[in-house]
Write an enzyme that holds these catalytic residues in place. Sequence first.
Site, PDB file in Angstrom:
ATOM      1  N   HIS A  64     -12.572  -1.191  -3.022  1.00 34.61           N
ATOM      2  CA  HIS A  64     -11.612  -1.808  -2.077  1.00 34.61           C
ATOM      3  C   HIS A  64     -12.269  -2.913  -1.231  1.00 34.61           C
ATOM      4  CE1 HIS A  64      -8.469  -2.397   0.857  1.00 34.61           C
ATOM      5  NE2 HIS A  64      -9.215  -1.894   1.811  1.00 34.61           N
ATOM      6  N   HIS A  89     -15.310  -4.021   6.511  1.00 36.31           N
ATOM      7  CA  HIS A  89     -14.161  -3.872   7.408  1.00 36.31           C
ATOM      8  C   HIS A  89     -13.753  -2.435   7.681  1.00 36.31           C
ATOM      9  CE1 HIS A  89     -11.700  -3.732   3.663  1.00 36.31           C
ATOM     10  NE2 HIS A  89     -10.826  -3.072   4.394  1.00 36.31           N
ATOM     11  N   GLU A  93     -14.750   2.416  11.138  1.00 37.03           N
ATOM     12  CA  GLU A  93     -13.652   3.371  11.294  1.00 37.03           C
ATOM     13  C   GLU A  93     -13.897   4.642  10.479  1.00 37.03           C
ATOM     14  OE1 GLU A  93      -8.844   3.233  10.944  1.00 37.03           O
ATOM     15  OE2 GLU A  93     -10.059   1.644  10.087  1.00 37.03           O
ATOM     16  N   ASP A  94     -14.419   4.471   9.251  1.00 36.67           N
ATOM     17  CA  ASP A  94     -14.460   5.621   8.334  1.00 36.67           C
ATOM     18  C   ASP A  94     -15.819   6.303   8.221  1.00 36.67           C
ATOM     19  OD1 ASP A  94     -11.887   4.979   7.846  1.00 36.67           O
ATOM     20  OD2 ASP A  94     -12.220   4.033   5.908  1.00 36.67           O
ATOM     21  N   ASP A 155      -6.852  -7.605   3.183  1.00 36.61           N
ATOM     22  CA  ASP A 155      -6.882  -6.142   3.101  1.00 36.61           C
ATOM     23  C   ASP A 155      -5.487  -5.624   2.727  1.00 36.61           C
ATOM     24  OD1 ASP A 155      -7.627  -3.451   3.532  1.00 36.61           O
ATOM     25  OD2 ASP A 155      -7.017  -3.544   5.632  1.00 36.61           O
ATOM     26  N   ASP A 275      17.596 -23.101  -9.758  1.00 37.86           N
ATOM     27  CA  ASP A 275      16.198 -23.528  -9.577  1.00 37.86           C
ATOM     28  C   ASP A 275      15.241 -22.337  -9.687  1.00 37.86           C
ATOM     29  OD1 ASP A 275      17.353 -22.519  -7.379  1.00 37.86           O
ATOM     30  OD2 ASP A 275      16.566 -23.981  -5.957  1.00 37.86           O
TER      31      ASP A 275
END
Length: 736
Positions: A64, A89, A93-94, A155, A275
């Site tokens: 990821h 990123h 947090e994890d 993300d 279109d």
Amino acid sequence: MKNTLVIDLEAEKKEILKRYRALLRASKSTLQKGDKKEIRKAFDMALESHKDMRRKSGEPYIYHPIAVAQIAAEEIGLGTTSIVCALLHDVVEDTDITLEDIEREFGKKTAKIIDGLTKISGVFDTNSSLQAENFRKMLLTLADDVRVILIKLADRLHNMRTMDFMPRHKQLKIASETIYLYAPLAHRLGLYAIKSELEDLSMKYLEPDTYKYIATQLNEKKAERNAFVKSFVEPINDILAEQGLIANVYGRPKSIHSIWNKMKKKNIPFEEVYDLFAIRIILDSSPESEKADCWKAYSIVTDLYRPNPDRLRDWVSSPKGNGYESLHTTVMGPKGQWVEVQIRTQRMNEIAEKGFAAHWKYKESSNDNGLDQWIMKVREMLSNPESNALDFLDDFKMNLFSDEIFIFTPKGALLQLPLGATALDFAFEIHTDIGAKCIGAKVNHKLVPLSYKLQNGDQVEIITSSKQTPKEDWLNIVMTAKAKSKIKSSLKEEKRKIAEEGKELLERKLKSLKITYNTDNLNKLSYFFKLQSTQDLFIAVATGKIELKDLREYVASEKEIENRGNEKVNDNERIDALLKKVKGPESDVLLIGEDLQKIDYTLAACCNPIPGDDVFGFVTVNEGIKIHRTNCPNAAQLMANYGYRVVKAKWNRQQELSFLTGLRIVGIDDVGLINNLTKVISNDFNVNIRSITIDTNDGIFDGNIKVFVNDKDHLDNLIKNLLEVKGVTGVTRFDA
């Protein structure tokens, strides 16, 4: 068994390295000296900290962050700092890694961006009732560093691309949030390709049947379309080459979501959307000859094919607020159908596709940048501390999506406002004080009221008066977030002053009635007079709505109030109690359609669900649970803002109940048409008709019929049979 696991892990290791190398290749164009080392360090840290984690699909979690970094580099065109942040990123947090660790390893800037990303990851939390607050935090970080949002978009895009393994309710919630917030953000930051893909992916989960239908239709006609594009483009290419213009000309299919929008807006079937693709001409021009080359290409196209004069859009002379520059025209093709042609240079194309990131690249050459002004506006909106997060979100969303119009001041300066803005918006755009004192305006030297909707190119002069103050109904007149927030804060200030006077008055009056002036009694008084807050109570006293005689009435009935006061349950407690009851231990899906005594629910009037529709329950404050269709116009907003109050719901099979729904029938008027229609409805289907309104105009028949049906299959069958009636050309369902 053990053996295969080792092989598996080996294969995964190889795959991880393969993906890491692909990421390096994607970021090659921006790499400076020493950058590769930084990226490697970030990759190693991410790999180590996520080593025991897996995604829902069973893949290693590290796939990821690598994918997010790849999107940031390849599709948005961001540089090394962003790639490092994208790789890391999720670590704060994890995992056990802290922001301090990141600052020590990678410096302050990276730590700040990751802090921003960690703060807003709460938007993904299913139980959070604070989506709006989180979104606001996200925008605060945008005002600090736009890369936070760009990485967040990367993300979200990767999460949307890999959502197949998630439970259905999560898919719905995440897709709703995406269509409600992230797609408009991508649009505003000029990331056209990402915006389209986010919309398409949201639609894939929110409207799966329609999505599949349009995708299949597009696929079937692909060869035919390619042949048409080829024959359309050839003569253009020849003349461009003759005139010495180097260009790449190709056909680009429209996104599924935009085709669906057109079908809904114009109420037409897929076959009538003409279109389905646009022709794009990308010129290789030097900066000084860009404009001239675009117009030269325009004249070549319009010499070959006749243009529709109402459909020329010139964003080369005045670019859109998100920096978009392009020349659009619609011309009549050789086979009698309209074709949209977009003409732009390579620089303009890069800005159109990569938006914000491409702007940095051309920063020096572009004069005052629409995006910078927009970010200034975001900062301004965020600096208003009083605005409620949900109001803020709605105002902000309004301003995200709207097209711009260009308005001139009396001295000829140009201001950009969203489409639909009024004279009052313009006044606030110039200055808060001018807005607050505005009594009218002159548009193109003619006097107009405050609510006058401005048109592109108007010249506006504002008329003010020192006696004027902002009024409550101004909030219905303005549409820009800036004007709204300024009016709200002026009104609050005004209210505060009146409330101060009322407070003193009330104190004196209560003293004369021998009632103690304390919070408890003020709350009881507010409840007695059915007022929202003590401030409203003070204002009512100050303006004479509550007098001494009313207060005496309160004293008389105080005993009753005390009893009732104890019964009044706080709204939030009421919602929690209902949620507990619905999400009981035995099942978290609310079954609707039978056993009505168990849980009190009503069907939402905004979308009139019928059995068989995909639905969800929404817990309201006063009206129990409301059942909405998942494709209800309000669904995205409810799921995105109040995810915690949404309950999964599904229909139980039952036949005896009937539900009201509306059908719009259009066709060619014919003798006995109404008779045939009502015969099909009443005889063949035993359906009760509640009402029927019919309009015929010059041989065209247009009718609305409201009928009671048992469920969606029943309705689909009815529609199928109505379409077989001679003269009927279309039957669509509307929310009765």
